[in-house]
Design an enzyme around this catalytic site. Structure first.
Site, PDB file in Angstrom:
ATOM      1  N   HIS A 189       0.902  -1.018   0.097  1.00 57.58           N
ATOM      2  CA  HIS A 189       0.151  -0.039   0.171  1.00 57.58           C
ATOM      3  C   HIS A 189       0.916   1.208   0.028  1.00 57.58           C
ATOM      4  O   HIS A 189       1.464   1.464   0.908  1.00 57.58           O
ATOM      5  CB  HIS A 189      -0.815   0.033   1.327  1.00 57.58           C
ATOM      6  CG  HIS A 189      -1.687   1.379   1.501  1.00 57.58           C
ATOM      7  ND1 HIS A 189      -2.850   1.600   0.720  1.00 57.58           N
ATOM      8  CD2 HIS A 189      -1.409   2.206   2.247  1.00 57.58           C
ATOM      9  CE1 HIS A 189      -3.465   2.665   1.234  1.00 57.58           C
ATOM     10  NE2 HIS A 189      -2.311   3.107   2.051  1.00 57.58           N
ATOM     11  N   GLY A 268     -10.477   2.221   1.485  1.00 56.05           N
ATOM     12  CA  GLY A 268     -11.185   2.956   2.417  1.00 56.05           C
ATOM     13  C   GLY A 268     -11.909   4.064   1.827  1.00 56.05           C
ATOM     14  O   GLY A 268     -12.914   3.933   1.616  1.00 56.05           O
ATOM     15  N   ARG A 269     -11.289   4.987   1.535  1.00 58.36           N
ATOM     16  CA  ARG A 269     -11.800   6.293   0.728  1.00 58.36           C
ATOM     17  C   ARG A 269     -12.795   5.909  -0.346  1.00 58.36           C
ATOM     18  O   ARG A 269     -13.857   6.459  -0.298  1.00 58.36           O
ATOM     19  CB  ARG A 269     -10.694   7.108   0.383  1.00 58.36           C
ATOM     20  CG  ARG A 269     -11.095   8.336  -0.231  1.00 58.36           C
ATOM     21  CD  ARG A 269      -9.864   9.123  -0.993  1.00 58.36           C
ATOM     22  NE  ARG A 269      -8.718   8.914  -0.192  1.00 58.36           N
ATOM     23  CZ  ARG A 269      -8.363   9.855   0.696  1.00 58.36           C
ATOM     24  NH1 ARG A 269      -8.892  11.024   1.139  1.00 58.36           N
ATOM     25  NH2 ARG A 269      -7.046   9.849   1.303  1.00 58.36           N
ATOM     26  N   ARG A 305      -9.821  17.108   7.732  1.00 54.59           N
ATOM     27  CA  ARG A 305      -8.904  17.115   6.576  1.00 54.59           C
ATOM     28  C   ARG A 305      -8.390  18.500   6.071  1.00 54.59           C
ATOM     29  O   ARG A 305      -7.192  18.653   5.608  1.00 54.59           O
ATOM     30  CB  ARG A 305      -9.637  16.217   5.616  1.00 54.59           C
ATOM     31  CG  ARG A 305      -9.978  14.898   5.844  1.00 54.59           C
ATOM     32  CD  ARG A 305     -10.762  13.832   5.178  1.00 54.59           C
ATOM     33  NE  ARG A 305      -9.471  13.579   3.921  1.00 54.59           N
ATOM     34  CZ  ARG A 305      -9.464  14.168   2.852  1.00 54.59           C
ATOM     35  NH1 ARG A 305     -10.320  14.997   2.124  1.00 54.59           N
ATOM     36  NH2 ARG A 305      -8.434  13.734   1.976  1.00 54.59           N
ATOM     37  N   TYR A 309      -4.462  18.453   6.080  1.00 55.88           N
ATOM     38  CA  TYR A 309      -3.940  18.553   4.364  1.00 55.88           C
ATOM     39  C   TYR A 309      -4.208  19.737   3.447  1.00 55.88           C
ATOM     40  O   TYR A 309      -3.864  19.616   2.330  1.00 55.88           O
ATOM     41  CB  TYR A 309      -4.430  17.353   3.704  1.00 55.88           C
ATOM     42  CG  TYR A 309      -4.462  16.189   4.806  1.00 55.88           C
ATOM     43  CD1 TYR A 309      -3.286  15.505   5.379  1.00 55.88           C
ATOM     44  CD2 TYR A 309      -5.749  15.286   5.183  1.00 55.88           C
ATOM     45  CE1 TYR A 309      -3.480  14.238   6.035  1.00 55.88           C
ATOM     46  CE2 TYR A 309      -5.943  14.349   5.935  1.00 55.88           C
ATOM     47  CZ  TYR A 309      -4.611  13.769   6.324  1.00 55.88           C
ATOM     48  OH  TYR A 309      -5.020  12.794   7.335  1.00 55.88           O
ATOM     49  N   CYS A 338     -11.360  27.731  19.004  1.00 55.34           N
ATOM     50  CA  CYS A 338     -10.420  29.091  19.377  1.00 55.34           C
ATOM     51  C   CYS A 338      -9.008  28.701  18.855  1.00 55.34           C
ATOM     52  O   CYS A 338      -8.216  28.612  19.743  1.00 55.34           O
ATOM     53  CB  CYS A 338     -10.484  29.124  20.874  1.00 55.34           C
ATOM     54  SG  CYS A 338     -10.101  30.510  21.558  1.00 55.34           S
ATOM     55  N   GLU A 339      -8.968  28.474  17.874  1.00 56.00           N
ATOM     56  CA  GLU A 339      -7.630  28.440  16.960  1.00 56.00           C
ATOM     57  C   GLU A 339      -7.933  28.745  15.414  1.00 56.00           C
ATOM     58  O   GLU A 339      -8.772  28.523  14.789  1.00 56.00           O
ATOM     59  CB  GLU A 339      -7.402  26.990  16.886  1.00 56.00           C
ATOM     60  CG  GLU A 339      -5.989  26.897  16.089  1.00 56.00           C
ATOM     61  CD  GLU A 339      -5.547  25.596  16.460  1.00 56.00           C
ATOM     62  OE1 GLU A 339      -5.780  24.720  17.792  1.00 56.00           O
ATOM     63  OE2 GLU A 339      -4.598  24.837  15.856  1.00 56.00           O
ATOM     64  N   TYR A 374     -12.633   9.509   6.547  1.00 56.29           N
ATOM     65  CA  TYR A 374     -11.529  10.244   7.260  1.00 56.29           C
ATOM     66  C   TYR A 374     -12.357  11.530   7.814  1.00 56.29           C
ATOM     67  O   TYR A 374     -11.653  12.579   8.086  1.00 56.29           O
ATOM     68  CB  TYR A 374     -10.364  10.516   6.841  1.00 56.29           C
ATOM     69  CG  TYR A 374      -9.650   9.310   6.001  1.00 56.29           C
ATOM     70  CD1 TYR A 374      -9.173   8.323   6.858  1.00 56.29           C
ATOM     71  CD2 TYR A 374      -9.700   8.759   4.591  1.00 56.29           C
ATOM     72  CE1 TYR A 374      -8.476   7.153   6.383  1.00 56.29           C
ATOM     73  CE2 TYR A 374      -9.265   7.784   4.098  1.00 56.29           C
ATOM     74  CZ  TYR A 374      -8.624   7.067   5.316  1.00 56.29           C
ATOM     75  OH  TYR A 374      -8.115   5.679   4.655  1.00 56.29           O
TER      76      TYR A 374
HETATM   77  N1  LLP Z   1      -4.381   0.128   3.534  1.00 52.56           N
HETATM   78  C1  LLP Z   1      -3.585   0.440   4.429  1.00 52.56           C
HETATM   79  C2  LLP Z   1      -2.550  -0.484   4.777  1.00 52.56           C
HETATM   80  C3  LLP Z   1      -3.611   1.866   4.762  1.00 52.56           C
HETATM   81  O1  LLP Z   1      -2.500   2.490   5.689  1.00 52.56           O
HETATM   82  C4  LLP Z   1      -4.693   2.644   4.405  1.00 52.56           C
HETATM   83  C5  LLP Z   1      -4.741   4.239   4.699  1.00 52.56           C
HETATM   84  C6  LLP Z   1      -5.644   2.018   3.367  1.00 52.56           C
HETATM   85  C7  LLP Z   1      -5.583   0.863   3.153  1.00 52.56           C
HETATM   86  C8  LLP Z   1      -6.855   2.816   2.783  1.00 52.56           C
HETATM   87  O2  LLP Z   1      -6.598   3.870   2.169  1.00 52.56           O
HETATM   88  P1  LLP Z   1      -7.503   4.575   1.236  1.00 52.56           P
HETATM   89  O3  LLP Z   1      -8.100   3.659   0.381  1.00 52.56           O
HETATM   90  O4  LLP Z   1      -8.521   5.242   2.050  1.00 52.56           O
HETATM   91  O5  LLP Z   1      -6.935   5.836   0.538  1.00 52.56           O
HETATM   92  N2  LLP Z   1      -6.415  10.644   6.887  1.00 52.56           N
HETATM   93  C9  LLP Z   1      -5.999  10.673   5.427  1.00 52.56           C
HETATM   94  C10 LLP Z   1      -5.882   9.162   4.977  1.00 52.56           C
HETATM   95  C11 LLP Z   1      -4.952   8.405   5.793  1.00 52.56           C
HETATM   96  C12 LLP Z   1      -4.626   6.856   5.233  1.00 52.56           C
HETATM   97  C13 LLP Z   1      -4.152   6.118   6.075  1.00 52.56           C
HETATM   98  N3  LLP Z   1      -3.800   4.424   5.469  1.00 52.56           N
HETATM   99  C14 LLP Z   1      -6.922  11.539   4.676  1.00 52.56           C
HETATM  100  O6  LLP Z   1      -7.876  11.902   5.166  1.00 52.56           O
HETATM  101  O7  LLP Z   1      -6.654  11.641   3.558  1.00 52.56           O
END
Ligand code: LLP
Length: 419
Positions: A189, A268-269, A305, A309, A338-339, A374
């Site tokens: 990944h 995930g996303r 987010r 980012y 308050c930031e 997220y």
């Molecule tokens: N597999 C592993 C081992 C991961 O570390 C992650 C995400 C995923 C799958 C899922 O990734 P995705 O398909 O969601 O891109 N907080 C950040 C994203 C951090 C992702 C961490 N790992 C944001 O809001 O964009």
């Protein structure tokens, strides 16, 4: 999806009804969208949901009913998966623990329940081997390169803490031997919110690594990272082309090894981002010189987010009086904290930008789109704010799936020692 800057309903339910039912701020998810996104990935043998994106039990239950399996990165996520009805053991394993460390609780849980482990560091091999010799493991390999929507979500390359460095693969195979632990799969990944060009480079690295391990390999995982559509100018990735690249790697490995090799993807996303909407109330409309601010009752305690980012999220005004004949203006959208970084319209580095939105007044609502991934899960209690409520719309019906925290929830566990 928010397709305009005015929003009257979400998945067929009027925003006014949602606010009446759940209050603000509330995250609302559209079940049909999650089902559609899981179905998009059906060519892969296994869709393993990276629950860190949105781990509400109802969402996990929905994902499970659609036939997806689940990834867990902590003891808490293992417990959530079990609570949502995933079984600990099975083939393919319903739950996989993927991490770079075991804390003591996650090691105990994996051993006790027989949870499959995807090791991201050589130390994990020893720690599991001592407790559960003979268990097959998969290895998360850092192929030496990575890419993400932000440097903070790039998980490959030598500056990243993730995965076993590709050149250490043969050392790890030797390390697993005394424990009689077969390496039955590999996982890569390289980052989150990347693009197909970078994701495609992983295929070659995976093929090489799998050949180095040999025929004990029964599965390969492409990891997550699939991008989604946040801006109207973003386009959907060519999933068929992506699948074909991976399928070709899998077929070559099957031919070489003489047995089936399962192909996993771990998004995930992609599965949940578009399903989510954060509804907040506009509580102040104020001017600082020639800047107009809409200040909401939701802040980076609810959606981190943008401050983390500089992420862009679509936004729309939901008029409380139903009147949608409203001229647009350039505004800055911020929260109650308050930031000064508590601004939803900012770019990476904290540079505040404006957004063209309909004129609004106190009491109107602001809907922030694409917040299913997220969003809630990165919420905090900063400024002693309770975590938001969550609701799911399915078949035109909205139901609460998490009640808003109360003050009692906030102080639970705090103590003033007797003097
Ligand atoms: N597999 C592993 C081992 C991961 O570390 C992650 C995400 C995923 C799958 C899922 O990734 P995705 O398909 O969601 O891109 N907080 C950040 C994203 C951090 C992702 C961490 N790992 C944001 O809001 O964009």
């Amino acid at each position: 999806m928010l397709t305009s800057t005015l929003c009257k309903e979400i998945a067929g339910v009027p925003v006014a009804d949602l606010v009446r039912q759940f209050g603000t701020p509330t995250f609302v998810y559209d079940a049909a969208m999650i089902r559609r996104r899981i179905a998009d990935l059906s060519p892969f043998d296994t869709v393993r949901y990276a629950q860190k994106a949105c781990s509400n039990l109802t969402i996990l239950d929905l994902v499970r009913r659609q036939g997806a399996l689940v990834d867990a990165v902590s003891a808490g996520e293992i417990r959530r998966a079990l609570a949502a009805g995933f079984t600990a053991e099975g083939d393919p394993p319903p739950i996989v623990y993927t991490a770079d460390i075991f804390d003591r609780e996650s090691l105990d849980l994996c051993v006790e329940h027989g949870i499959a482990v995807n090791c991201g560091s050589p130390d994990m091999i020893d720690q599991l081997g001592r407790r559960k010799p003979g268990q097959g493991i998969t290895l998360r390999i850092n192929p030496g390169f990575g890419h993400g929507h932000s440097q903070k979500t790039n998980t490959g390359g030598k500056q990243a803490k993730h995965g076993i460095w590709h050149a250490q693969l043969s050392d790890c195979l030797r390390q697993a031997k005394p424990y009689a632990m077969d390496v039955v799969g590999l996982h890569m990944h390289i980052g989150s919110g990347t693009d197909l060009e970078h994701l495609s480079q992983v295929c070659g690295a995976m093929e090489q690594a799998a050949i180095a391990v040999g025929p004990s390999i029964r599965s390969i995982s492409a990891g997550g990272g699939l991008p989604t559509v946040y801006r109207s100018t973003d386009s959907y990735v060519d999933l068929a082309a992506y699948f074909n690249l991976w399928d070709a790697v899998r077929r070559r490995l099957e031919q070489r090894f003489g047995h089936p090799v399962r192909l996993e993807i771990e998004p995930g996303r992609y599965l949940v981002a578009e399903s989510g909407f954060l509804i907040a109330e506009i509580r102040a409309v104020k001017r600082q010189d020639d800047n107009t601010f809409y200040l909401l009752d939701a802040g980076f305690n609810n959606l981190a987010r943008p401050i983390l980012y500089g992420s862009y999220h679509p936004m729309a005004v939901a008029p409380a009086d139903g009147n949608d004949a409203r001229p647009e203006q350039d505004v800055i959208v911020g929260g109650p904290l308050c930031e000064s970084g508590d601004i939803f319209t900012q770019e990476e580095g904290g540079f505040v930008v404006t957004r063209r939105l309909p004129k609004a007044a106190v009491g109107d609502w602001l809907v922030i789109g694409c917040t299913g991934a997220y969003g809630f899960v990165m919420g905090s209690n900063y400024n002693s704010k309770p975590l938001a409520a969550e609701a799911l719309i399915d078949g035109g019906q909205a139901r609460r799936i998490r009640r808003r925290q109360t003050f009692d929830d906030l102080i639970r566990g705090e103590e003033i020692p007797a003097s």
